[in-house]
Design a protein around this motif. Structure first.
Motif, PDB file in Angstrom:
ATOM      1  N   ASP A   1       0.696  -1.042   0.128  1.00 15.98           N
ATOM      2  CA  ASP A   1       0.090   0.141   0.150  1.00 15.98           C
ATOM      3  C   ASP A   1       0.757   1.125   0.096  1.00 15.98           C
ATOM      4  O   ASP A   1       1.981   1.354   0.947  1.00 15.98           O
ATOM      5  CB  ASP A   1      -0.881  -0.010   1.247  1.00 15.98           C
ATOM      6  N   LEU A   2       0.625   2.134  -0.918  1.00 12.72           N
ATOM      7  CA  LEU A   2       1.198   3.463  -1.063  1.00 12.72           C
ATOM      8  C   LEU A   2       0.205   4.480  -0.493  1.00 12.72           C
ATOM      9  O   LEU A   2      -0.726   4.799  -1.509  1.00 12.72           O
ATOM     10  CB  LEU A   2       1.771   3.516  -2.327  1.00 12.72           C
TER      11      LEU A   2
ATOM     12  N   PHE B   1      -0.965   8.553   0.200  1.00 11.59           N
ATOM     13  CA  PHE B   1      -0.766   9.738   0.329  1.00 11.59           C
ATOM     14  C   PHE B   1      -1.773  10.647   1.082  1.00 11.59           C
ATOM     15  O   PHE B   1      -2.864  10.174   0.893  1.00 11.59           O
ATOM     16  CB  PHE B   1      -0.760  10.312  -1.247  1.00 11.59           C
TER      17      PHE B   1
ATOM     18  N   LEU C   1      -2.230  14.792  -3.282  1.00  9.54           N
ATOM     19  CA  LEU C   1      -1.401  14.636  -4.633  1.00  9.54           C
ATOM     20  C   LEU C   1      -0.909  15.881  -4.930  1.00  9.54           C
ATOM     21  O   LEU C   1      -1.671  16.718  -5.045  1.00  9.54           O
ATOM     22  CB  LEU C   1      -2.460  13.932  -5.774  1.00  9.54           C
TER      23      LEU C   1
ATOM     24  N   SER D   1       3.920  13.900  -7.022  1.00 11.19           N
ATOM     25  CA  SER D   1       3.522  12.334  -6.653  1.00 11.19           C
ATOM     26  C   SER D   1       3.740  11.654  -7.844  1.00 11.19           C
ATOM     27  O   SER D   1       3.959  10.351  -7.519  1.00 11.19           O
ATOM     28  CB  SER D   1       1.877  12.694  -6.363  1.00 11.19           C
ATOM     29  N   THR D   2       3.789  11.995  -8.880  1.00 15.82           N
ATOM     30  CA  THR D   2       4.041  11.118 -10.075  1.00 15.82           C
ATOM     31  C   THR D   2       5.559  10.458  -9.866  1.00 15.82           C
ATOM     32  O   THR D   2       5.307   9.029 -10.164  1.00 15.82           O
ATOM     33  CB  THR D   2       4.052  11.947 -11.393  1.00 15.82           C
TER      34      THR D   2
ATOM     35  N   VAL E   1       5.352   7.749  -7.317  1.00 18.34           N
ATOM     36  CA  VAL E   1       4.532   6.464  -7.672  1.00 18.34           C
ATOM     37  C   VAL E   1       5.211   5.817  -8.768  1.00 18.34           C
ATOM     38  O   VAL E   1       5.307   4.469  -8.684  1.00 18.34           O
ATOM     39  CB  VAL E   1       3.001   6.676  -8.437  1.00 18.34           C
TER      40      VAL E   1
ATOM     41  N   GLU F   1       6.525   1.904  -8.143  1.00 20.69           N
ATOM     42  CA  GLU F   1       5.884   0.867  -9.182  1.00 20.69           C
ATOM     43  C   GLU F   1       7.111   0.092  -9.559  1.00 20.69           C
ATOM     44  O   GLU F   1       6.955  -1.037  -9.894  1.00 20.69           O
ATOM     45  CB  GLU F   1       5.137   1.495 -10.412  1.00 20.69           C
TER      46      GLU F   1
ATOM     47  N   LEU G   1       1.030  -2.737  -6.254  1.00 19.44           N
ATOM     48  CA  LEU G   1       0.950  -1.688  -5.820  1.00 19.44           C
ATOM     49  C   LEU G   1      -0.090  -0.969  -5.510  1.00 19.44           C
ATOM     50  O   LEU G   1      -0.912  -0.913  -6.673  1.00 19.44           O
ATOM     51  CB  LEU G   1       1.924  -0.628  -6.431  1.00 19.44           C
TER      52      LEU G   1
ATOM     53  N   VAL H   1      -2.452   2.369  -4.778  1.00 16.35           N
ATOM     54  CA  VAL H   1      -2.202   3.640  -4.290  1.00 16.35           C
ATOM     55  C   VAL H   1      -3.637   4.080  -3.883  1.00 16.35           C
ATOM     56  O   VAL H   1      -4.610   4.054  -4.406  1.00 16.35           O
ATOM     57  CB  VAL H   1      -1.864   4.595  -5.566  1.00 16.35           C
ATOM     58  N   SER H   2      -3.602   4.785  -2.572  1.00 12.71           N
ATOM     59  CA  SER H   2      -4.635   5.583  -1.918  1.00 12.71           C
ATOM     60  C   SER H   2      -4.324   7.014  -1.458  1.00 12.71           C
ATOM     61  O   SER H   2      -3.196   7.279  -1.258  1.00 12.71           O
ATOM     62  CB  SER H   2      -5.048   4.741  -0.725  1.00 12.71           C
TER      63      SER H   2
ATOM     64  N   ALA I   1      11.151   6.651  -3.043  1.00 10.57           N
ATOM     65  CA  ALA I   1      10.032   5.686  -2.979  1.00 10.57           C
ATOM     66  C   ALA I   1      10.338   3.971  -3.508  1.00 10.57           C
ATOM     67  O   ALA I   1      10.144   3.458  -2.587  1.00 10.57           O
ATOM     68  CB  ALA I   1       8.947   5.976  -4.058  1.00 10.57           C
TER      69      ALA I   1
END
Length: 331
Positions: free
Chosen positions: A62-63, A65, A68, A72-73, A76, A80, A90, A92-93, A294
């Motif tokens: 779980d990633l 944030f 955003l 953030s890109t 991720v 990933e 992965l 993303v929440s 990350a």
């Protein structure tokens, strides 16, 4: 026989079945969160200490944030790539408020996870306790406040990056150097402000409170602060913005006042988001190794030998010099 008696005693004290106690002691996931907490409290009261084995991997990280943003890109992407290399999915929440945190914690209790990477997190004590119940590794990336002692964290060299940005402007000949900080409730904002101040002090330059404005990492607040600073009787010849979004606000403030960048005003940002190189002129900025941060966080939660919980890892930043900084017309 002794173990059987101990299980019976624990089960009787907790008013649950012996198999349920066994599941908790062995780290089994098929126990309701409330029941698990109750049994663990009984274990503590009885003075029974145990370290349940780590549950079998479910192939999911779980990633998380709390918001955003343009960087953030990169986070991720780095997470990933590391997840794919480990053959792990992965998820993303985004959990922007307390209610969203509670919803996520309830859902992950049911689905389980191999590890949690929290980005710019500001955890309450109750949420830290709930996360601990997942029995999965947790790593903080760029925590908002000083990281708690029991969680490893990964960040960037904010102090060094800000000092390098300010040193660069000083080396060009700037003496009136302003800064627009991020939210001063954030750890990185204090570190960048301290780096800016340290560079000025090393150069023997005064620290003028009129040239320090608190921002919130947003375009709008930086635009308003830059307008106010540039209208001072003795305005700055350079502005160091605590993030690239704020630097964009400074660009627009200069345009509105009829100033040209870099001829009339030098600008430095922080982050090196993709649009920094596309701005006109391209923005000098401090590159954060966001993807690397990350990826390291993912590798840490998946490692069979996790990073010691007290350890904070800082990756180096890099000053990227482009066309938004030149020597001042006036010193």
């Amino acid at each position: 026989m002794g173990t059987r008696i101990k299980l019976d005693v624990i089960a009787a004290a907790a008013h649950v079945s012996t198999p349920t106690v066994s599941k908790v002691l062995n780290g089994r996931p098929d126990v309701a969160p409330r029941t698990r907490r109750h049994i663990e409290n009984v274990l503590k009261e009885l003075g029974y200490t145990h370290r349940p084995p780590r549950p079998r991997r479910v192939g999911l990280i779980d990633l998380i944030f709390n918001d955003l943003s343009p960087w953030s890109t990169a986070i991720v992407r780095g997470a990933e790539e590391a997840s794919l290399a480990a053959r792990t999915r992965l998820a993303v929440s985004v959990i922007p408020d307390e209610a969203a945190v509670e919803r996520w914690l309830s859902s992950v209790d049911r689905s389980r996870t191999d590890g949690v990477v929290l980005v710019t997190a500001d955890l309450s004590p109750s949420h830290r306790e709930r996360l601990a119940e997942l029995q999965a590794p947790i790593v903080l990336v760029d925590p908002v406040t000083d990281p708690v002692a029991d969680l490893p964290s990964i960040g960037a060299g904010n102090w060094a990056g800000a000092a390098a940005a300010t040193d660069h402007l000083i080396a060009l000949g700037h003496r009136r150097i302003a800064t627009i900080t991020g939210r001063l409730t954030a750890l990185c904002s204090h570190q960048r402000l301290d780096g800016y101040r340290a560079a000025l002090a090393r150069a023997g330059l005064p620290i003028d409170p009129a040239l320090i404005a608190e921002g919130d990492f947003a375009y709008e607040s930086a635009h308003a602060s830059a307008i106010a600073m540039l209208r001072l009787p003795d305005p700055p010849t350079a502005i160091f913005a605590a993030c690239d979004q704020q630097a964009m606000g400074v660009y627009e403030a200069a345009r509105r006042l009829g100033l040209r960048i870099p001829d009339d005003l030098s600008v430095v940002g922080f982050d090196d988001i993709p649009t920094a190189a596309w701005m006109s002129p391209p923005l000098t900025t401090v590159r954060q190794p966001l993807a690397e941060m990350a990826a390291l966080a993912v590798r840490t939660v998946l490692s069979p030998h996790p990073t010691p919980s007290h350890r904070r890892t800082e990756l180096p930043t890099e000053l990227v010099i482009r066309a938004s900084t030149v020597p001042p017309r006036r010193a």
